[in-house]
Design a protein around this motif. Sequence first.
Motif, PDB file in Angstrom:
ATOM      1  N   ALA A   1       0.825  -1.206   0.000  1.00 11.78           N
ATOM      2  CA  ALA A   1       0.000   0.000   0.000  1.00 11.78           C
ATOM      3  C   ALA A   1       0.860   1.257   0.000  1.00 11.78           C
ATOM      4  CB  ALA A   1      -0.931   0.001   1.214  1.00 11.78           C
TER       5      ALA A   1
ATOM      6  N   ALA B   1       0.989   3.874  -3.066  1.00  6.62           N
ATOM      7  CA  ALA B   1       0.585   5.254  -2.793  1.00  6.62           C
ATOM      8  C   ALA B   1       1.696   6.238  -3.170  1.00  6.62           C
ATOM      9  CB  ALA B   1       0.206   5.415  -1.327  1.00  6.62           C
TER      10      ALA B   1
ATOM     11  N   VAL C   1      -8.206   6.230   0.350  1.00  6.12           N
ATOM     12  CA  VAL C   1      -7.665   4.919   0.710  1.00  6.12           C
ATOM     13  C   VAL C   1      -8.644   4.263   1.666  1.00  6.12           C
ATOM     14  CG1 VAL C   1      -5.768   3.676   1.833  1.00  6.12           C
ATOM     15  CG2 VAL C   1      -5.273   5.718   0.466  1.00  6.12           C
TER      16      VAL C   1
END
Length: 81
Positions: A36, A40, A48
Motif C-alpha cells: 500500500a 501510494a 484509501v
Amino acid sequence: MRVLLVEDDVRMGAAIGRALRGEGIVVDVVTRGDEAVALARALEFDAVVLDVGLPDIDGFEVCRRLRAEAQWVPVILLTAR
C-alpha cells in the motif's frame, strides 16, 4: 475517482472492490501494508480504504507512513475489532 483498497481478506477485498467498481470507481487492491505504501508513492489516489489488521504492518502504521510523507489523501479505516 481512484481508490486504493488495502484488505488482506481476499473475499472481503473482492466484495468491497465490486461495490466500489459498481459505483464507477477505479479500484487498486493490495493485501499488505508495504504494498500500500509503495503504490501510494507511485500513484495518486482520491481515497484509501485501509484494513487495520494487516499481516505485515498494520493499518495505523500505513497511515502514519503516508502522513509522514505528506500524503494527505483521505483514509477510511476498517476493522473487525
